[in-house]
Design an enzyme around this catalytic site. Structure first.
Site, PDB file in Angstrom:
ATOM      1  N   ARG A 208       0.802  -1.241   0.000  1.00 45.04           N
ATOM      2  CA  ARG A 208       0.000   0.000   0.000  1.00 45.04           C
ATOM      3  C   ARG A 208       0.825   1.278   0.000  1.00 45.04           C
ATOM      4  O   ARG A 208       0.266   2.362  -0.122  1.00 45.04           O
ATOM      5  CB  ARG A 208      -0.914   0.007   1.232  1.00 45.04           C
ATOM      6  CG  ARG A 208      -0.128   0.061   2.530  1.00 45.04           C
ATOM      7  CD  ARG A 208      -0.952  -0.319   3.731  1.00 45.04           C
ATOM      8  NE  ARG A 208      -0.128  -0.275   4.943  1.00 45.04           N
ATOM      9  CZ  ARG A 208       0.779  -1.174   5.277  1.00 45.04           C
ATOM     10  NH1 ARG A 208       0.998  -2.220   4.502  1.00 45.04           N
ATOM     11  NH2 ARG A 208       1.499  -1.053   6.364  1.00 45.04           N
TER      12      ARG A 208
ATOM     13  N   CYS B 221      -3.654  -0.643  12.099  1.00 46.81           N
ATOM     14  CA  CYS B 221      -3.333  -1.412  10.900  1.00 46.81           C
ATOM     15  C   CYS B 221      -2.513  -2.651  11.249  1.00 46.81           C
ATOM     16  O   CYS B 221      -2.462  -3.605  10.491  1.00 46.81           O
ATOM     17  CB  CYS B 221      -2.569  -0.543   9.909  1.00 46.81           C
ATOM     18  SG  CYS B 221      -3.506   0.878   9.409  1.00 46.81           S
TER      19      CYS B 221
END
Ligand SMILES: [Zn+2]
Length: 341
Positions: free
Chosen positions: A70, A187
Site C-alpha cells: 500500500r 493497521c
C-alpha cells in the site's frame, strides 16, 4: 533537458479551479507531511506531481516488505536496503518532479523538535499512524494558526478533515480532551487495504491543493468518512467545542511534552526507544557489535541486528526500534547492553 512547465501541468492548468494563477501559487507554496507510510506516501506523490513547490517529509521508520502492498513510493529495493522512508521518498519524488524542492527528514516528531520541524510551511498534512503525534500536530497548528489536514485509515475504513484553527473544529474539539488514545484497532492488528489509503489520501490532497492555490472558498469543510468494502460514504460538519482545551482555552499540553515517555509502543510487538541528543557512529558500532553478533548491517542511516527472538534497529540519532517485545524493561536492558547505557 528541462521539461516545459506548461506541458507538465497542462491538464491541471486546464482545470478551471487551478488555472495558470493557481499553478503559480502551488509552485510557490509548500507543505510538511508528517509520517510517510501509506497515506503520507500517497499524498506526497499527488502533491509532488501537482507541483507544490516545497515538500518536507518527516518519517521515523524504514521500508519493510510488508509496506509494499500500500505504500506507493517504495519498491522491493528500498525494503532490501532497509532505507529510511524519508530518504526513499525523497529519492523517488525527485525522480517524479525535479522542479520542486523535496526534503526528507529521518526523525520522530516530538515536543522538543516540533517547532523546528513544522515551522515555516503554510500547511501540515497528517500521514501519521497514532493519536499522540496527531495531538502534537494539532497543538502546534492551533497555537501557530497553521491549517492542517487530519487523515486516517484502518481496515477498509478511513476519514479526512481539514482543520483551520479557530475557523473549524480542531482535533481536540472532535475527540475530547483525552482524545482517542485508547483506540485499540490499528493497521497492525486488523490490517488495511491499499484502496482506502489512496481514497483518503486523495481527499486530503484535493483539500491541500485548494488551500495552497488560494482557493480556500472551495474547501467543503466536512469530515468525510468512507468504507471501500461496503461502499458507504458519509460527511458531517463538525462543530467547534466552545470549551475546547486547545482552540478555545489555549492549553497546549502536547507542545510542552508533558513527559514523552522514554519508551513507547510502536506497532505490533515492538517498542521505540527515544534517546535525547545521542549521536551514534554507525560504522564504529557495526565494527564493535560484529565481533559478537553475526549479520550486523548498516547503511549509513540505520544499523540493524538480530539477537533471537529480537531485532533491533538503531538510527544515527540514538533512537531505536526493538521488534519482538512489548516489554519496556526488556527494551531498556537490550539497548543498554548493545548500544550503551
Ligand atoms: Zn478545538
Amino acid at each position: 533537458m528541462t521539461l516545459p512547465l506548461d506541458e507538465k501541468y497542462s491538464r491541471q492548468l486546464l482545470f478551471a479551479g487551478v488555472g495558470p494563477e493557481g499553478q503559480r501559487r502551488l509552485l510557490s507554496s509548500g507543505a510538511t507531511i508528517v509520517g510517510c507510510g501509506a497515506i503520507g506516501a500517497a499524498v506526497a506523490n499527488l502533491l509532488a506531481r501537482a507541483g507544490v513547490g516545497r515538500l518536507r517529509i518527516l518519517d521515523r521508520d524504514f521500508v519493510e516488505t510488508s509496506n509494499l502492498q500500500r505504500q506507493v513510493l517504495f519498491d522491493e529495493n528500498d525494503a532490501r536496503e532497509a532505507l529510511p522512508k524519508a530518504v526513499a521518498a525523497e529519492r523517488k519524488l525527485r525522480s517524479l518532479n525535479s522542479d520542486i524542492h523535496i526534503e526528507g527528514i529521518v526523525a520522530d516528531l516530538n515536543s522538543r523538535n516540533v517547532q523546528e520541524l513544522l515551522s515555516g510551511f503554510p500547511l501540515i498534512l497528517d500521514g501519521t499512524d497514532n493519536f499522540e503525534t496527531r495531538f502534537l500536530i494539532n497543538d502546534f497548528a492551533v497555537q501557530s494558526g497553521t491549517p492542517w489536514i487530519y487523515a486516517a485509515a484502518v481496515a477498509s475504513y478511513g476519514l479526512s478533515f481539514v482543520i483551520r484553527p479557530r475557523e473549524t473544529a480542531c482535533l481536540a474539539c472532535l475527540l475530547g480532551p483525552e482524545g482517542a488514545l485508547g483506540l485499540e484497532e490499528t493497521c497492525d492488528t486488523v490490517g488495511v487495504l491499499g484502496p482506502v489509503v489512496n481514497l483518503v489520501a486523495s481527499f486530503e490532497a484535493a483539500e491541500a491543493l485548494k488551500i495552497l492555490s488560494s482557493n480556500a472558498s472551495a474547501l467543503h469543510g466536512r469530515l468525510i468518512s468512507c468504507d471501500v468494502w461496503t461502499g458507504r460514504l458519509q460527511s458531517v460538519q463538525p462543530e467547534r467545542n466552545p470549551a475546547c482545551r486547545a482552540c478555545a482555552q489555549g492549553e497546549y499540553r502536547y507542545l510542552h511534552g508533558e513527559a514523552q515517555p522514554h519508551i513507547t509502543m510502536c506497532g505490533r510487538d515492538s517498542v521505540q526507544i527515544h534517546e535525547r541528543g545521542r549521536v551514534l557512529d554507525l560504522p564504529a558500532l557495526e565494527k564493535r557489535l560484529s565481533s559478537t553478533i553475526p549479520g550486523v548491517r548498516q547503511n549509513g542511516f540505520l544499523l540493524r541486528f538480530q539477537v533471537t527472538p529480537y531485532e533491533m534497529t538503531v538510527f544515527t540519532d540514538g533512537r531505536a526500534i526493538l521488534k519482538g517485545t512489548k516489554d519496556p524493561a526488556v527494551a531498556r536492558s537490550l539497548y543498554a547492553k548493545y548500544i550503551g547505557a
